[in-house]
Write a protein that holds these residues in place. Sequence first.
Motif, PDB file in Angstrom:
ATOM      1  N   SER A 125      30.371  56.508  42.939  1.00  0.00           N
ATOM      2  CA  SER A 125      31.092  55.259  43.229  1.00  0.00           C
ATOM      3  C   SER A 125      30.124  54.240  43.821  1.00  0.00           C
ATOM      4  O   SER A 125      30.039  54.070  45.034  1.00  0.00           O
ATOM      5  CB  SER A 125      32.256  55.512  44.197  1.00  0.00           C
ATOM      6  OG  SER A 125      31.810  56.149  45.376  1.00  0.00           O
ATOM      7  N   SER A 129      31.698  48.424  43.037  1.00  0.00           N
ATOM      8  CA  SER A 129      31.771  48.439  41.581  1.00  0.00           C
ATOM      9  C   SER A 129      32.947  49.238  41.036  1.00  0.00           C
ATOM     10  O   SER A 129      33.192  49.242  39.836  1.00  0.00           O
ATOM     11  CB  SER A 129      30.472  49.023  40.997  1.00  0.00           C
ATOM     12  OG  SER A 129      29.350  48.290  41.423  1.00  0.00           O
ATOM     13  N   THR A 130      33.648  49.915  41.917  1.00  0.00           N
ATOM     14  CA  THR A 130      34.769  50.755  41.505  1.00  0.00           C
ATOM     15  C   THR A 130      35.968  50.482  42.414  1.00  0.00           C
ATOM     16  O   THR A 130      35.857  49.778  43.409  1.00  0.00           O
ATOM     17  CB  THR A 130      34.414  52.254  41.616  1.00  0.00           C
ATOM     18  OG1 THR A 130      34.268  52.604  42.999  1.00  0.00           O
ATOM     19  CG2 THR A 130      33.117  52.569  40.884  1.00  0.00           C
ATOM     20  N   LEU A 184      37.135  56.275  31.862  1.00  0.00           N
ATOM     21  CA  LEU A 184      37.336  55.070  32.667  1.00  0.00           C
ATOM     22  C   LEU A 184      37.779  55.418  34.083  1.00  0.00           C
ATOM     23  O   LEU A 184      37.438  54.718  35.035  1.00  0.00           O
ATOM     24  CB  LEU A 184      38.383  54.172  32.001  1.00  0.00           C
ATOM     25  CG  LEU A 184      38.850  52.929  32.751  1.00  0.00           C
ATOM     26  CD1 LEU A 184      37.685  51.952  32.944  1.00  0.00           C
ATOM     27  CD2 LEU A 184      39.992  52.254  32.006  1.00  0.00           C
ATOM     28  N   CYS A 185      38.536  56.486  34.209  1.00  0.00           N
ATOM     29  CA  CYS A 185      39.131  56.840  35.497  1.00  0.00           C
ATOM     30  C   CYS A 185      39.287  58.341  35.606  1.00  0.00           C
ATOM     31  O   CYS A 185      39.532  59.038  34.617  1.00  0.00           O
ATOM     32  CB  CYS A 185      40.500  56.154  35.630  1.00  0.00           C
ATOM     33  SG  CYS A 185      41.531  56.788  36.976  1.00  0.00           S
ATOM     34  N   ASN A 208      36.353  52.931  37.295  1.00  0.00           N
ATOM     35  CA  ASN A 208      35.156  52.122  37.091  1.00  0.00           C
ATOM     36  C   ASN A 208      35.585  50.694  36.780  1.00  0.00           C
ATOM     37  O   ASN A 208      36.266  50.457  35.769  1.00  0.00           O
ATOM     38  CB  ASN A 208      34.327  52.670  35.927  1.00  0.00           C
ATOM     39  CG  ASN A 208      33.845  54.085  36.166  1.00  0.00           C
ATOM     40  OD1 ASN A 208      33.551  54.470  37.292  1.00  0.00           O
ATOM     41  ND2 ASN A 208      33.751  54.867  35.102  1.00  0.00           N
ATOM     42  N   ARG A 210      33.316  47.548  37.365  1.00  0.00           N
ATOM     43  CA  ARG A 210      32.180  46.852  36.739  1.00  0.00           C
ATOM     44  C   ARG A 210      30.881  47.516  37.174  1.00  0.00           C
ATOM     45  O   ARG A 210      30.448  47.356  38.316  1.00  0.00           O
ATOM     46  CB  ARG A 210      32.173  45.374  37.081  1.00  0.00           C
ATOM     47  CG  ARG A 210      31.114  44.593  36.300  1.00  0.00           C
ATOM     48  CD  ARG A 210      31.304  43.093  36.387  1.00  0.00           C
ATOM     49  NE  ARG A 210      30.381  42.386  35.522  1.00  0.00           N
ATOM     50  CZ  ARG A 210      30.391  41.054  35.338  1.00  0.00           C
ATOM     51  NH1 ARG A 210      31.290  40.311  35.975  1.00  0.00           N
ATOM     52  NH2 ARG A 210      29.527  40.488  34.515  1.00  0.00           N
ATOM     53  N   LEU A 211      30.276  48.250  36.263  1.00  0.00           N
ATOM     54  CA  LEU A 211      29.053  48.977  36.532  1.00  0.00           C
ATOM     55  C   LEU A 211      27.944  48.478  35.615  1.00  0.00           C
ATOM     56  O   LEU A 211      28.213  47.978  34.512  1.00  0.00           O
ATOM     57  CB  LEU A 211      29.235  50.491  36.322  1.00  0.00           C
ATOM     58  CG  LEU A 211      29.925  51.287  37.439  1.00  0.00           C
ATOM     59  CD1 LEU A 211      31.400  50.933  37.553  1.00  0.00           C
ATOM     60  CD2 LEU A 211      29.776  52.785  37.204  1.00  0.00           C
ATOM     61  N   LEU A 216      26.360  53.403  34.524  1.00  0.00           N
ATOM     62  CA  LEU A 216      27.189  54.124  33.574  1.00  0.00           C
ATOM     63  C   LEU A 216      26.441  55.332  33.007  1.00  0.00           C
ATOM     64  O   LEU A 216      27.003  56.415  32.861  1.00  0.00           O
ATOM     65  CB  LEU A 216      27.631  53.203  32.437  1.00  0.00           C
ATOM     66  CG  LEU A 216      28.738  52.198  32.761  1.00  0.00           C
ATOM     67  CD1 LEU A 216      28.929  51.221  31.613  1.00  0.00           C
ATOM     68  CD2 LEU A 216      30.055  52.911  33.066  1.00  0.00           C
ATOM     69  N   ASP A 225      33.692  50.899  31.821  1.00  0.00           N
ATOM     70  CA  ASP A 225      34.326  50.226  32.959  1.00  0.00           C
ATOM     71  C   ASP A 225      35.336  49.193  32.459  1.00  0.00           C
ATOM     72  O   ASP A 225      35.413  48.887  31.269  1.00  0.00           O
ATOM     73  CB  ASP A 225      33.285  49.576  33.879  1.00  0.00           C
ATOM     74  CG  ASP A 225      32.448  48.512  33.179  1.00  0.00           C
ATOM     75  OD1 ASP A 225      32.799  48.109  32.054  1.00  0.00           O
ATOM     76  OD2 ASP A 225      31.428  48.083  33.747  1.00  0.00           O
ATOM     77  N   ARG A 236      39.074  43.511  41.595  1.00  0.00           N
ATOM     78  CA  ARG A 236      39.255  44.833  42.190  1.00  0.00           C
ATOM     79  C   ARG A 236      40.492  44.869  43.079  1.00  0.00           C
ATOM     80  O   ARG A 236      41.199  45.881  43.135  1.00  0.00           O
ATOM     81  CB  ARG A 236      38.019  45.215  43.026  1.00  0.00           C
ATOM     82  CG  ARG A 236      36.765  45.431  42.189  1.00  0.00           C
ATOM     83  CD  ARG A 236      35.539  45.567  43.073  1.00  0.00           C
ATOM     84  NE  ARG A 236      35.565  46.806  43.830  1.00  0.00           N
ATOM     85  CZ  ARG A 236      35.278  46.896  45.141  1.00  0.00           C
ATOM     86  NH1 ARG A 236      34.993  45.809  45.839  1.00  0.00           N
ATOM     87  NH2 ARG A 236      35.290  48.059  45.746  1.00  0.00           N
TER      88      ARG A 236
END
Length: 320
Positions: A125, A129-130, A184-185, A208, A210-211, A216, A225, A236
């Motif tokens: 994490s 970004s998450t 994604l999750c 996720n 924005r990575l 990634l 993401d 977020r």
Amino acid sequence: MDKLLGLLADGQFHSGEELGEHLGISRAAVWKKLKAVEELGLALDSVRGKGYRLGSGIELLDSEKIKSCLDSDVQTRAEIHTCFTTESTNDLVRDLGTVPAGITRFCLAEHQTRGRGRRGRAWNSPFGSTVSLSALWQNGEGTASLEGLSLAVGLAVVKALETLGARDLKLKWPNDVLWQGKKLCGVLLEVHGDPTGECEVVIGIGINVRLSDEQLTSIGQPAVDLFRVCDKAVSRNAVAGHLINTLTHLLEGFGQGGFTLFKNQWCEYDAFRGQEVTLVASTRSVTGRCLGVDDHGGLLLETESGVHVFNGGEVSLRQS
């Protein structure tokens, strides 16, 4: 650090002098703080005569912005905590003590240093970004009543992300959210208490948002993401708010009717239904055609010896 990131969050240049004045520290101390920002994995631009900036900016978690996304009935039933960094939001949500009756506690962190995934894996994490969220839910029906809960939680995630524009999401048994075959999750449930009476469930969710390409790649499996799924930046705080909404409503329904209420919806999003898959469970693997799930969330596999139900393991598509 949180004040410094708050200043840099706009993605604009700020001089060292300006930052020092706002923070009440020396230029040398500002430089040390900026190095610490880079150590969090954030890309910091430095230009002589202009100062410093976070190239793409950053959206910090804000409990008030999260609450503004909640339905009125959820606002009275959700206790929300945000923090800068923690080892694990799953631990933090329990460490805060007893939750009042009828309330679900939600904890979110900008960064986890020891985030956990299924089967003892680490959950990556990167800072800011998450969405790393954990919910503490009280249940008085015992652990047996929780069959299928992880699947239902995955469905709640899908519903929340669809309200934000995500499409073509799929569910991988028992608890991953996929997009075009990429993760994604992830969801992790930890249950504490009496098998037949009072127990508490910690629901950990990592999305996720924005990575970077490097982040990634470091995940170790095909991943994606929300930025790439929606082809635009996604807030977020909005993700957190909509997730708390759908999860609160889902837990209320699950407490009354269990997984049966959500089975048909889950099957609509089943990533592997009708396909040949391999299930790895304990020390053996079983290959068969995926027929969906039963009323308790067990995986139905059609093999040469008939249809069998599995309640644990890892599923992958069979290589042709």
